[in-house]
Design an enzyme around this catalytic site. Structure first.
Site, PDB file in Angstrom:
ATOM      1  N   ASP A 211      29.198  29.804  45.932  1.00  0.00           N
ATOM      2  CA  ASP A 211      29.682  31.157  45.773  1.00  0.00           C
ATOM      3  C   ASP A 211      30.731  31.352  46.870  1.00  0.00           C
ATOM      4  OD1 ASP A 211      29.596  33.746  44.624  1.00  0.00           O
ATOM      5  OD2 ASP A 211      28.563  34.454  46.415  1.00  0.00           O
TER       6      ASP A 211
ATOM      7  N   ASP B  57      22.935  37.046  44.434  1.00  0.00           N
ATOM      8  CA  ASP B  57      22.921  35.645  44.037  1.00  0.00           C
ATOM      9  C   ASP B  57      21.512  35.145  43.721  1.00  0.00           C
ATOM     10  OD1 ASP B  57      25.652  35.420  44.428  1.00  0.00           O
ATOM     11  OD2 ASP B  57      25.430  34.862  46.534  1.00  0.00           O
TER      12      ASP B  57
END
Ligand code: ADP
Ligand code: MG
Length: 593
Positions: free
Chosen positions: A279, A476
Site C-alpha cells: 500500500d 487496510d
C-alpha cells in the site's frame, strides 16, 4: 537397585505422560526394553541403556530450557518496579499499578516500563530491543517514548500514556506467547509422522524379536536383543523438539530485529513468498502530505484552506491531518455538524449552515460538482461549498528514505513481482512507482477495489506460491487478512491493523520485509536440515540395530548425542544476523533444485 529406582520414576513419568498424551512415548519403550533385557539375562546392558537414555533426556531438556530462556529473557523486557512521582516524591511501585496520566521518573541505565511522553529531561534511548536499531534516539520534552527502550543518559520524567498491559513491551510479549500456539505445516507433519512412526517401530521390533526366531526356527536371544535395540531408537522426541525449537529460535531472532511473527506458520509461509503488494500511503511514503499549492475561486486562499480544514477535522486520513495542520486553525466545534466520510474519496460537513466537501475527483463526481480537474503529478483535494466548486489544494507526500532499499532488497532476494496499490491519483502512483522501480501499480483504488485486486492476484498465483500484503492503515485490515501474509508496517499503528496482520514490523522500514523473508528462509532451511539429519541418522542406526551390529547401549548413546546435534542446529535460527545476500541466494536456489 539403582536400575529399579530409575526404572520406577520413569515408569511413573510414562504413565502420567500416557494419561496426558495417550500416545506411545519414548520412556515406555525404554522401560519395555529394560524389562526385556532382564528377561534375556542382559540386566547390565538394560541398566546402561536406561542410564544413558535418562542422562540424554536430562541434558536435552536442560538445553531446550536454556535456549528457551535465552530467547525469552531477551524478549522479556518488563522491569519489576518503576519510580512513580507522587506529590513530588519518588515512590517505587509495580508497573501494573501505574495508571494512564501518572508521572514516572526514569534513571539512566533503566529500562522503560510503560509507554509515555517526556515532560521534562533530555536523554538518549537505546530502542534496539524493540526495533533492532543500533543508533541511540535523542528524546526531549514532548517526545514519545515506548516501553522496552533503555534510558542511556539523563533522568527523564514522563507522563504515562498506556497502562502496563497496553504498553508496547507487554503487547509484543503477548503476541510472541500466542505465537507458540500457531504451528507450522512441517511441525504438524512431524507430529503426525511421530504418531505413526513409534508404533511402527514397536511392531517391527515385535516381528524381529519374536516372529522371526519362532517361525524361522532360530535361537530367540540374539533376535530379542536386536529388537530391543530397535525399541531404544524408536523415540521420535528429537525430531519433534528440533523442529519446534527451530521455529521458536527463528521467532526470537526476528524479534531482535524488530520483526514479530505471529506464529511458526507465518515463518513457514513467508519462506515461500513470491509476490509482495505494497500500500502506498504511509507504507512506502511517509504519509505526511505537504501543501504545494492552493488555488481558490472567488474567496481568499486562506479561507479556502480553513474551510477545507473544517471538513477534514474528523477524518483520520493522512491528507486530512496535513490540511488541518497547514490551515493552523483553532477550530470552533460548535459551528460544525453532520460529518460524513466517503471512503477513498473524501469528506463532507455542515458548517454555519453551509455544506463543505473536500476530496478527490471521484467525490466531486459523486456530489455532482463540476470541478476543474487538471492533470498534475500532485495529489489534489477539491473543495466544494454548497456543492459549488470553490478551489483546490495540491499536496504531495514523500517517499520514506528506506523505501528504495525495501524494493531493491526484495529484487535482490529474488522476489520479482512487486505491486503497488493506492487510492491516490494515477500520476502520483506512476511517479512513486517510477522512483522505486516498481513496474506494476494500481491507482485510484477505492478500498473495495484494493480488495478485489488482491483477490485477483491471489487467484493468479501458482500453487505453493505465497503473497504478502504490506500496509499500515486501519482501512487496510480486510486486505491484510486476505493476503497469505499480512504485514503491518510501523509498530502498533491501530488495533484493527495489529489484529489483522500476521507479522508486525516495529519500525517504519518496509525493507524489513526482505529481512523477514530471508530469516524465514533461513529458519526453513534449518528445519529441513534437521528433518533430513534426523531421518538419515535414525535410519542408519535403526539399520545397524536391526542387523545386530549396534548393541543396545550404543543405540541409546547415538540417539542422545544426535538429539543434541539437531537442537544445537536449531538454535542457529536465533543467532541470525545480517546474513549476506549470497546466503539468501543460496537458499533460494536450494528451493529450486
Ligand atoms: P491510500 O491509502 O492508498 O491513499 P485511501 O483509500 O486511503 O488510499 O485514499 C484514497 C484517496 O481518497 C486519497 O488519495 C484521496 O484522494 C481521497 N481521500 C480519502 N480520504 C480523504 C480525505 N479525508 N480528504 C481528502 N481526500 C481523501
Ligand atoms: Mg490508506
Amino acid at each position: 537397585s539403582c536400575v529399579v529406582i530409575t526404572g520406577y520414576d520413569m515408569l511413573i513419568d510414562t504413565v502420567t505422560k500416557l494419561k496426558r498424551e495417550s500416545e506411545f512415548n519414548a520412556s515406555l519403550l525404554i522401560v519395555i526394553t529394560a524389562a526385556g533385557a532382564f528377561v534375556i539375562d542382559k540386566g547390565a546392558e538394560g541398566a546402561a541403556v536406561m542410564l544413558i537414555f535418562r542422562a540424554g533426556e536430562v541434558v536435552r531438556s536442560k538445553l531446550v530450557r536454556r535456549s528457551a530462556n535465552d530467547i525469552e529473557s531477551f524478549m522479556d523486557l518488563r522491569p519489576e518496579a518503576v519510580n512513580a512521582v507522587i506529590n513530588g516524591a519518588i515512590v517505587q511501585m509495580a508497573p501494573g499499578k501505574i495508571n494512564v496520566g501518572d508521572v514516572i521518573s526514569v534513571s539512566p541505565g533503566e529500562r522503560i516500563a510503560l509507554d509515555g511522553v517526556v515532560i521534562s529531561g533530555e536523554s538518549e534511548l537505546d530502542t534496539s530491543a524493540l526495533d533492532g536499531k543500533a543508533a541511540p534516539v535523542f528524546v526531549t520534552e514532548g517526545s514519545k517514548v515506548l516501553s522496552g527502550s533503555m534510558n542511556l543518559k539523563g533522568v527523564l520524567n514522563m507522563r504515562v500514556t498506556a497502562d502496563f498491559d497496553h504498553s508496547t513491551v507487554s503487547r509484543i510479549l503477548e503476541l510472541v506467547e500466542e505465537a507458540e500456539n500457531r504451528k507450522a505445516a512441517p511441525e504438524k507433519r512431524i507430529g503426525k509422522f511421530a504418531r505413526i512412526y513409534t508404533p511402527a517401530v514397536a511392531a517391527a521390533a515385535l516381528i524381529l524379536g519374536i516372529l522371526v526366531p519362532v517361525f524361522g526356527g532360530m535361537p530367540i536371544n540374539p533376535w530379542l536383543q536386536r529388537a530391543l535395540g530397535l525399541l531404544v531408537l524408536a523415540s521420535p522426541a528429537a525430531y519433534v523438539i528440533s523442529v519446534s525449537m527451530t521455529y521458536f529460535a527463528g521467532n526470537g531472532g526476528a524479534s531482535k530485529k524488530g520483526i514479530i511473527f505471529k506464529g511458526a506458520d507465518v515463518i513457514d509461509t513467508m519462506s515461500r513468498t513470491t509476490s509482495v503488494v505494497f500500500d502506498k500511503t504511509g507504507t512506502l511514503t511517509d504519509g505526511i502530505y505537504r501543501v504545494v499549492d492552493v488555488s481558490a475561486l472567488g474567496l481568499p486562499e486562506s479561507r479556502l484552506l480553513m474551510l477545507a480544514a473544517y471538513a477534514e477535522l474528523f477524518s483520520d486520513h493522512p491528507i486530512a491531518h496535513s490540511i488541518v495542520v497547514a490551515a493552523d486553525i483553532m477550530p470552533d466545534f460548535a459551528k460544525v455538524s453532520d460529518f460524513r466520510e466517503y471512503p477513498g474519496k473524501g469528506t463532507e460537513i455542515e458548517i454555519g449552515g453551509n455544506s463543505v466537501a473536500a476530496g478527490n475527483a471521484l467525490l466531486m463526481e459523486e456530489l455532482g460538482v463540476g470541478a476543474d480537474i487538471s492533470q498534475t503529478e500532485y495529489s489534489a483535494v477539491y473543495i466544494a461549498v454548497n456543492r459549488q466548486y470553490a478551489g483546490r489544494i495540491l499536496l504531495r507526500d514523500t517517499l520514506k528514505p528506506d523505501s528504495v532499499k525495501a524494493v531493491k532488497d526484495l529484487h535482490t532476494i529474488g522476489i520479482d513481482r512487486i505491486v503497488l496499490f493506492t487510492g491516490d491519483k494515477r500520476e502520483v502512483a506512476a511517479d512513486i512507482a517510477g522512483q522505486l522501480g516498481i513496474k506494476e501499480f494500481y491507482a485510484e483504488c477505492l478500498p473495495e477495489d484494493k480488495f478485489s485486486r488482491l483477490k485477483g492476484l491471489l487467484n493468479m498465483q501458482l500453487k505453493g506460491d505465497k503473497l504478502i500484503f504490506a500496509g499500515n492503515g486501519a482501512d487496510d485490515a480486510p486486505i491484510l487478512k486476505m493476503a497469505d501474509v499480512g504485514i503491518a508496517v510501523g509498530g502498533f499503528t491501530s488495533n484493527e491493523t495489529t489484529d489483522a496482520a500476521d507479522m508486525i514490523i516495529m519500525t517504519d522500514e518496509a525493507s524489513k520485509i526482505a529481512s523477514a523473508i530471508t530469516l524465514a528462509r533461513y529458519t526453513d532451511k534449518i528445519v529441513r536440515q534437521n528433518i533430513m539429519l534426523s531421518t538419515g541418522l535414525k535410519g542408519l542406526i535403526l539399520l545397524l540395530a536391526a542387523l545386530g551390529i549396534a548393541p543396545m547401549w550404543a543405540a541409546a548413546l547415538a540417539d542422545a548425542v544426535f538429539a543434541l546435534i539437531v537442537l544445537t542446529n536449531a538454535k542457529r535460527a536465533f543467532g541470525i544476523k545480517g546474513r549476506d545476500i549470497r546466503e539468501i541466494r543460496r537458499n533460494k536456489s536450494d528451493d529450486e533444485e
